[in-house]
Write a protein that holds these residues in place. Structure first.
Motif, PDB file in Angstrom:
ATOM      1  N   TYR A   1       0.687  -1.321   0.128  1.00  0.00           N
ATOM      2  CA  TYR A   1      -0.254   0.211  -0.171  1.00  0.00           C
ATOM      3  C   TYR A   1       1.126   1.057   0.068  1.00  0.00           C
ATOM      4  O   TYR A   1       0.600   2.201  -0.938  1.00  0.00           O
ATOM      5  CB  TYR A   1      -1.068   0.183   1.189  1.00  0.00           C
ATOM      6  CG  TYR A   1      -2.276  -0.835   0.996  1.00  0.00           C
ATOM      7  CD1 TYR A   1      -2.642  -1.015  -0.426  1.00  0.00           C
ATOM      8  CD2 TYR A   1      -2.406  -1.990   2.203  1.00  0.00           C
ATOM      9  CE1 TYR A   1      -4.153  -1.405   0.662  1.00  0.00           C
ATOM     10  CE2 TYR A   1      -3.281  -2.452   2.299  1.00  0.00           C
ATOM     11  CZ  TYR A   1      -4.456  -2.520   1.335  1.00  0.00           C
ATOM     12  OH  TYR A   1      -5.612  -3.628   1.269  1.00  0.00           O
ATOM     13  N   LEU A   2       2.102   0.928   0.706  1.00  0.00           N
ATOM     14  CA  LEU A   2       2.565   2.542   0.684  1.00  0.00           C
ATOM     15  C   LEU A   2       3.758   2.590  -0.082  1.00  0.00           C
ATOM     16  O   LEU A   2       4.059   3.719  -0.975  1.00  0.00           O
ATOM     17  CB  LEU A   2       3.672   2.007   2.244  1.00  0.00           C
ATOM     18  CG  LEU A   2       2.646   2.386   3.388  1.00  0.00           C
ATOM     19  CD1 LEU A   2       3.954   2.343   4.711  1.00  0.00           C
ATOM     20  CD2 LEU A   2       2.771   3.507   3.787  1.00  0.00           C
ATOM     21  N   ARG A   3       3.931   1.548  -1.083  1.00  0.00           N
ATOM     22  CA  ARG A   3       4.452   1.702  -2.343  1.00  0.00           C
ATOM     23  C   ARG A   3       3.731   2.346  -3.080  1.00  0.00           C
ATOM     24  O   ARG A   3       4.107   3.454  -4.029  1.00  0.00           O
ATOM     25  CB  ARG A   3       4.984   0.132  -2.910  1.00  0.00           C
ATOM     26  CG  ARG A   3       6.372  -0.055  -2.469  1.00  0.00           C
ATOM     27  CD  ARG A   3       7.111  -1.274  -3.244  1.00  0.00           C
ATOM     28  NE  ARG A   3       7.659  -2.270  -1.761  1.00  0.00           N
ATOM     29  CZ  ARG A   3       7.218  -3.128  -1.199  1.00  0.00           C
ATOM     30  NH1 ARG A   3       6.187  -3.093  -1.004  1.00  0.00           N
ATOM     31  NH2 ARG A   3       8.437  -3.320  -0.160  1.00  0.00           N
TER      32      ARG A   3
ATOM     33  N   VAL B   1       1.341   4.517  -2.662  1.00  0.00           N
ATOM     34  CA  VAL B   1       1.144   5.662  -2.702  1.00  0.00           C
ATOM     35  C   VAL B   1       1.666   6.235  -2.429  1.00  0.00           C
ATOM     36  O   VAL B   1       2.357   7.617  -3.179  1.00  0.00           O
ATOM     37  CB  VAL B   1       0.687   5.926  -1.247  1.00  0.00           C
ATOM     38  CG1 VAL B   1       0.867   7.321  -0.996  1.00  0.00           C
ATOM     39  CG2 VAL B   1      -0.270   5.129  -1.077  1.00  0.00           C
ATOM     40  N   ALA B   2       3.668   5.661  -2.505  1.00  0.00           N
ATOM     41  CA  ALA B   2       5.173   6.956  -3.160  1.00  0.00           C
ATOM     42  C   ALA B   2       4.709   6.493  -4.548  1.00  0.00           C
ATOM     43  O   ALA B   2       5.022   7.428  -4.875  1.00  0.00           O
ATOM     44  CB  ALA B   2       5.765   6.060  -2.488  1.00  0.00           C
TER      45      ALA B   2
ATOM     46  N   PHE C   1       1.424   8.498   9.260  1.00  0.00           N
ATOM     47  CA  PHE C   1       1.779   9.241   8.443  1.00  0.00           C
ATOM     48  C   PHE C   1       0.522   9.168   7.789  1.00  0.00           C
ATOM     49  O   PHE C   1      -0.053   9.343   8.009  1.00  0.00           O
ATOM     50  CB  PHE C   1       2.623   7.724   7.264  1.00  0.00           C
ATOM     51  CG  PHE C   1       3.847   7.311   7.381  1.00  0.00           C
ATOM     52  CD1 PHE C   1       5.218   7.848   7.846  1.00  0.00           C
ATOM     53  CD2 PHE C   1       3.813   5.978   8.133  1.00  0.00           C
ATOM     54  CE1 PHE C   1       5.935   6.866   8.022  1.00  0.00           C
ATOM     55  CE2 PHE C   1       4.412   4.839   8.079  1.00  0.00           C
ATOM     56  CZ  PHE C   1       5.896   5.530   8.548  1.00  0.00           C
TER      57      PHE C   1
END
Length: 96
Positions: free
Chosen positions: A21-23, A25-26, A75
């Protein structure tokens, strides 16, 4: 200022799932793309500007008298809808 929750989801995920998920978003932020958050029938699309306020917070929540509790890392990206995202800088952040 009152807060209006536009989208919220909470579920137990594996570390690998969270990293995916964070990847995503990044990659969206890096590409200048909008972010669409979807869970069930709920969905919201946001288009962060080039500069956003980025907050990282680590917390421990304990009940009264307890020395251990629940740990969290938060975050947060924040920007004013009327401005182009000129956020202040409080120093360099390193995440290792």
């Amino acid at each position: 200022m009152p807060e209006e929750v536009l989208f919220k989801t909470e579920a137990i995920r594996t570390r690998s799932d969270v990293a995916d998920y964070l990847r995503t978003v990044a990659d969206k932020l890096d590409g200048g793309d909008s972010l669409t958050l979807t869970a069930g029938n709920d969905s919201v699309t946001l288009d962060p500007p080039e500069r956003v306020e980025f907050e990282v917070k680590a917390e421990r929540e304990t009940s009264t008298g307890a020395s251990e509790g629940e740990l969290s890392i938060e975050f947060e990206l924040e920007w004013d809808e009327r401005q182009s995202g000129s956020a202040g800088d409080t120093g360099d952040l390193a995440i290792e």
